[in-house]
Design a protein around this motif. Structure first.
Motif, PDB file in Angstrom:
ATOM      1  N   GLU A  33     -22.123  28.521 103.094  1.00  0.00           N
ATOM      2  CA  GLU A  33     -21.301  27.491 103.735  1.00  0.00           C
ATOM      3  C   GLU A  33     -21.335  27.611 105.253  1.00  0.00           C
ATOM      4  O   GLU A  33     -21.342  26.625 105.966  1.00  0.00           O
ATOM      5  CB  GLU A  33     -19.849  27.579 103.231  1.00  0.00           C
ATOM      6  CG  GLU A  33     -19.683  26.887 101.900  1.00  0.00           C
ATOM      7  CD  GLU A  33     -18.410  27.310 101.171  1.00  0.00           C
ATOM      8  OE1 GLU A  33     -17.476  27.820 101.820  1.00  0.00           O
ATOM      9  OE2 GLU A  33     -18.370  27.134  99.928  1.00  0.00           O
ATOM     10  N   GLY A  34     -21.384  28.856 105.743  1.00  0.00           N
ATOM     11  CA  GLY A  34     -21.414  29.084 107.188  1.00  0.00           C
ATOM     12  C   GLY A  34     -22.791  28.784 107.777  1.00  0.00           C
ATOM     13  O   GLY A  34     -22.933  28.640 108.987  1.00  0.00           O
ATOM     14  N   GLY A  35     -23.795  28.701 106.939  1.00  0.00           N
ATOM     15  CA  GLY A  35     -25.130  28.303 107.371  1.00  0.00           C
ATOM     16  C   GLY A  35     -25.961  29.410 107.998  1.00  0.00           C
ATOM     17  O   GLY A  35     -27.120  29.203 108.347  1.00  0.00           O
ATOM     18  N   ASN A  36     -25.423  30.606 108.187  1.00  0.00           N
ATOM     19  CA  ASN A  36     -26.265  31.702 108.674  1.00  0.00           C
ATOM     20  C   ASN A  36     -25.684  33.052 108.238  1.00  0.00           C
ATOM     21  O   ASN A  36     -24.558  33.141 107.762  1.00  0.00           O
ATOM     22  CB  ASN A  36     -26.417  31.646 110.210  1.00  0.00           C
ATOM     23  CG  ASN A  36     -25.087  31.891 110.916  1.00  0.00           C
ATOM     24  OD1 ASN A  36     -24.476  32.939 110.766  1.00  0.00           O
ATOM     25  ND2 ASN A  36     -24.636  30.904 111.676  1.00  0.00           N
ATOM     26  N   SER A  37     -26.468  34.109 108.458  1.00  0.00           N
ATOM     27  CA  SER A  37     -26.065  35.422 107.938  1.00  0.00           C
ATOM     28  C   SER A  37     -25.056  36.126 108.853  1.00  0.00           C
ATOM     29  O   SER A  37     -24.679  37.250 108.601  1.00  0.00           O
ATOM     30  CB  SER A  37     -27.303  36.296 107.727  1.00  0.00           C
ATOM     31  OG  SER A  37     -27.962  36.420 108.960  1.00  0.00           O
ATOM     32  N   LYS A  38     -24.639  35.452 109.944  1.00  0.00           N
ATOM     33  CA  LYS A  38     -23.634  36.092 110.822  1.00  0.00           C
ATOM     34  C   LYS A  38     -22.248  36.038 110.175  1.00  0.00           C
ATOM     35  O   LYS A  38     -21.392  36.859 110.449  1.00  0.00           O
ATOM     36  CB  LYS A  38     -23.601  35.410 112.193  1.00  0.00           C
ATOM     37  CG  LYS A  38     -24.800  35.787 113.054  1.00  0.00           C
ATOM     38  CD  LYS A  38     -24.445  35.787 114.531  1.00  0.00           C
ATOM     39  CE  LYS A  38     -25.609  36.258 115.374  1.00  0.00           C
ATOM     40  NZ  LYS A  38     -26.499  35.143 115.782  1.00  0.00           N
ATOM     41  N   VAL A  39     -22.018  34.994 109.348  1.00  0.00           N
ATOM     42  CA  VAL A  39     -20.762  34.981 108.576  1.00  0.00           C
ATOM     43  C   VAL A  39     -20.996  35.821 107.318  1.00  0.00           C
ATOM     44  O   VAL A  39     -22.116  36.080 106.931  1.00  0.00           O
ATOM     45  CB  VAL A  39     -20.329  33.546 108.170  1.00  0.00           C
ATOM     46  CG1 VAL A  39     -19.663  32.837 109.301  1.00  0.00           C
ATOM     47  CG2 VAL A  39     -21.500  32.760 107.635  1.00  0.00           C
ATOM     48  N   GLY A  40     -19.918  36.208 106.704  1.00  0.00           N
ATOM     49  CA  GLY A  40     -20.079  37.065 105.530  1.00  0.00           C
ATOM     50  C   GLY A  40     -20.230  38.502 105.971  1.00  0.00           C
ATOM     51  O   GLY A  40     -20.208  38.819 107.167  1.00  0.00           O
ATOM     52  N   ILE A  41     -20.371  39.413 105.017  1.00  0.00           N
ATOM     53  CA  ILE A  41     -20.461  40.831 105.369  1.00  0.00           C
ATOM     54  C   ILE A  41     -21.844  41.384 105.041  1.00  0.00           C
ATOM     55  O   ILE A  41     -22.573  40.813 104.238  1.00  0.00           O
ATOM     56  CB  ILE A  41     -19.346  41.666 104.670  1.00  0.00           C
ATOM     57  CG1 ILE A  41     -19.375  41.495 103.150  1.00  0.00           C
ATOM     58  CG2 ILE A  41     -17.973  41.291 105.192  1.00  0.00           C
ATOM     59  CD1 ILE A  41     -18.363  42.367 102.414  1.00  0.00           C
ATOM     60  N   THR A  42     -22.174  42.504 105.663  1.00  0.00           N
ATOM     61  CA  THR A  42     -23.502  43.085 105.470  1.00  0.00           C
ATOM     62  C   THR A  42     -23.527  43.920 104.184  1.00  0.00           C
ATOM     63  O   THR A  42     -22.479  44.205 103.600  1.00  0.00           O
ATOM     64  CB  THR A  42     -23.848  44.027 106.645  1.00  0.00           C
ATOM     65  OG1 THR A  42     -22.914  45.125 106.607  1.00  0.00           O
ATOM     66  CG2 THR A  42     -23.744  43.326 107.989  1.00  0.00           C
ATOM     67  N   ILE A  43     -24.733  44.313 103.790  1.00  0.00           N
ATOM     68  CA  ILE A  43     -24.855  45.143 102.582  1.00  0.00           C
ATOM     69  C   ILE A  43     -24.105  46.461 102.758  1.00  0.00           C
ATOM     70  O   ILE A  43     -23.425  46.925 101.851  1.00  0.00           O
ATOM     71  CB  ILE A  43     -26.344  45.386 102.255  1.00  0.00           C
ATOM     72  CG1 ILE A  43     -26.942  44.089 101.728  1.00  0.00           C
ATOM     73  CG2 ILE A  43     -26.500  46.507 101.214  1.00  0.00           C
ATOM     74  CD1 ILE A  43     -28.332  44.182 101.215  1.00  0.00           C
ATOM     75  N   ASP A  44     -24.189  47.033 103.966  1.00  0.00           N
ATOM     76  CA  ASP A  44     -23.439  48.277 104.222  1.00  0.00           C
ATOM     77  C   ASP A  44     -21.951  48.072 104.014  1.00  0.00           C
ATOM     78  O   ASP A  44     -21.258  48.934 103.490  1.00  0.00           O
ATOM     79  CB  ASP A  44     -23.687  48.773 105.653  1.00  0.00           C
ATOM     80  CG  ASP A  44     -25.012  49.521 105.750  1.00  0.00           C
ATOM     81  OD1 ASP A  44     -25.559  49.875 104.678  1.00  0.00           O
ATOM     82  OD2 ASP A  44     -25.497  49.731 106.874  1.00  0.00           O
ATOM     83  N   GLU A  45     -21.477  46.905 104.435  1.00  0.00           N
ATOM     84  CA  GLU A  45     -20.049  46.617 104.268  1.00  0.00           C
ATOM     85  C   GLU A  45     -19.702  46.393 102.792  1.00  0.00           C
ATOM     86  O   GLU A  45     -18.621  46.777 102.344  1.00  0.00           O
ATOM     87  CB  GLU A  45     -19.646  45.411 105.136  1.00  0.00           C
ATOM     88  CG  GLU A  45     -19.540  45.796 106.602  1.00  0.00           C
ATOM     89  CD  GLU A  45     -19.534  44.609 107.555  1.00  0.00           C
ATOM     90  OE1 GLU A  45     -19.125  44.799 108.706  1.00  0.00           O
ATOM     91  OE2 GLU A  45     -19.957  43.502 107.159  1.00  0.00           O
ATOM     92  N   VAL A  46     -20.609  45.782 102.052  1.00  0.00           N
ATOM     93  CA  VAL A  46     -20.385  45.620 100.603  1.00  0.00           C
ATOM     94  C   VAL A  46     -20.243  47.007  99.972  1.00  0.00           C
ATOM     95  O   VAL A  46     -19.335  47.257  99.171  1.00  0.00           O
ATOM     96  CB  VAL A  46     -21.540  44.834  99.925  1.00  0.00           C
ATOM     97  CG1 VAL A  46     -21.394  44.869  98.398  1.00  0.00           C
ATOM     98  CG2 VAL A  46     -21.558  43.387 100.404  1.00  0.00           C
ATOM     99  N   ILE A  47     -21.114  47.931 100.388  1.00  0.00           N
ATOM    100  CA  ILE A  47     -21.043  49.307  99.854  1.00  0.00           C
ATOM    101  C   ILE A  47     -19.710  49.957 100.204  1.00  0.00           C
ATOM    102  O   ILE A  47     -19.056  50.553  99.360  1.00  0.00           O
ATOM    103  CB  ILE A  47     -22.227  50.153 100.391  1.00  0.00           C
ATOM    104  CG1 ILE A  47     -23.552  49.602  99.855  1.00  0.00           C
ATOM    105  CG2 ILE A  47     -22.076  51.634 100.003  1.00  0.00           C
ATOM    106  CD1 ILE A  47     -24.798  50.190 100.505  1.00  0.00           C
ATOM    107  N   GLU A  48     -19.288  49.785 101.475  1.00  0.00           N
ATOM    108  CA  GLU A  48     -18.007  50.357 101.899  1.00  0.00           C
ATOM    109  C   GLU A  48     -16.838  49.768 101.106  1.00  0.00           C
ATOM    110  O   GLU A  48     -15.907  50.489 100.743  1.00  0.00           O
ATOM    111  CB  GLU A  48     -17.771  50.127 103.402  1.00  0.00           C
ATOM    112  CG  GLU A  48     -18.708  50.921 104.314  1.00  0.00           C
ATOM    113  CD  GLU A  48     -18.640  52.421 104.058  1.00  0.00           C
ATOM    114  OE1 GLU A  48     -17.528  52.946 103.860  1.00  0.00           O
ATOM    115  OE2 GLU A  48     -19.698  53.069 104.033  1.00  0.00           O
ATOM    116  N   GLU A  49     -16.885  48.448 100.866  1.00  0.00           N
ATOM    117  CA  GLU A  49     -15.823  47.799 100.094  1.00  0.00           C
ATOM    118  C   GLU A  49     -15.764  48.384  98.683  1.00  0.00           C
ATOM    119  O   GLU A  49     -14.692  48.620  98.137  1.00  0.00           O
ATOM    120  CB  GLU A  49     -16.058  46.275  99.997  1.00  0.00           C
ATOM    121  CG  GLU A  49     -15.776  45.520 101.275  1.00  0.00           C
ATOM    122  CD  GLU A  49     -14.306  45.580 101.675  1.00  0.00           C
ATOM    123  OE1 GLU A  49     -13.455  45.127 100.902  1.00  0.00           O
ATOM    124  OE2 GLU A  49     -14.022  46.103 102.761  1.00  0.00           O
ATOM    125  N   CYS A  50     -16.956  48.615  98.083  1.00  0.00           N
ATOM    126  CA  CYS A  50     -16.998  49.185  96.730  1.00  0.00           C
ATOM    127  C   CYS A  50     -16.386  50.576  96.723  1.00  0.00           C
ATOM    128  O   CYS A  50     -15.623  50.938  95.821  1.00  0.00           O
ATOM    129  CB  CYS A  50     -18.436  49.269  96.213  1.00  0.00           C
ATOM    130  SG  CYS A  50     -19.095  47.659  95.835  1.00  0.00           S
TER     131      CYS A  50
END
Ligand code: HEM
Length: 167
Positions: A33-50
């Motif tokens: 929806e944001g149209g680029n990878s600057k929105v959303g979180i990075t893979i490292d952040e996904v790992i941290e969230e997990c």
């Protein structure tokens, strides 16, 4: 795992409905929806969230359940009451969410275990600017420790039987 799931999501397949699946699906949507990878979180952040969910969700719940077993072993009258309620609500069926909400005695027991043996027994905060807290003015950089364990055992708040298991 994340790379594999990203691939399947890009291929248009439905994500797995577990926690990682939900997290990745919401992130994927955000990026789309944001149209680029600057929105959303990075893979490292996904790992941290997990890791956060695993620690915040798993350790706390496991500690609560372990102490509940200890408390119910020590107070078998409550064990009996809890068992009767569970049998009355679920009979011989598998537990399900609606039924869980009907467990009044079990909820009282869990709340009492959380009071006496809280899995998260202190909270820490640090001031980053001058702040007035109650009647005290604190400068930046002060570390505050809130000892929940002591509050939960405080006789002034809970009465003389504060140390007793009394759901
Ligand atoms: C008996 C079980 C639990 C207890 C006693 C508990 C306790 C707490 C406490 C006291 C905090 C506040 C920490 C602080 O602000 O300093 C907290 C935050 C949090 N908990 Fe739990 N929790 C439990 C279960 C869970 C579960 C099952 C999950 C997720 C599956 C979870 C996820 C989180 C997360 C993500 C935060 C951080 C929220 C934020 O960003 O401020 N917790 N929990």
């Amino acid at each position: 795992m994340i790379h594999k799931r990203e691939k399947t999501m890009r291929a248009g397949e439905a994500p797995t409905s577990d926690l990682l699946g939900l997290l990745m699906e919401s992130n994927f949507k955000e990026i789309k929806e944001g149209g680029n990878s600057k929105v959303g979180i990075t893979i490292d952040e996904v790992i941290e969230e997990c890791k956060l969910f695993y620690f915040a969700g798993q350790e706390t719940t496991a500690t609560l359940l372990a102490w509940t077993m200890v408390a119910l072993s020590m107070h078998q009258d409550w064990q009996q009451k809890a068992r009767e309620e569970v049998i009355q609500v679920f009979r011989r069926n598998k537990p399900e969410y609606d039924g869980l909400n009907k467990l009044k005695v079990v909820t009282m027991i869990l709340n009492e275990v959380l009071r006496l043996y809280p899995p998260a027994y202190i909270r820490m905060r640090e001031t980053y600017k001058k702040v007035k807290l109650g009647g005290v003015i604190l400068p930046p950089g002060v570390q505050l420790t809130l000892a929940m364990l002591l509050i939960h055992h405080n006789r002034e708040l809970w009465g003389e039987d504060a140390e007793e298991f009394n759901p």
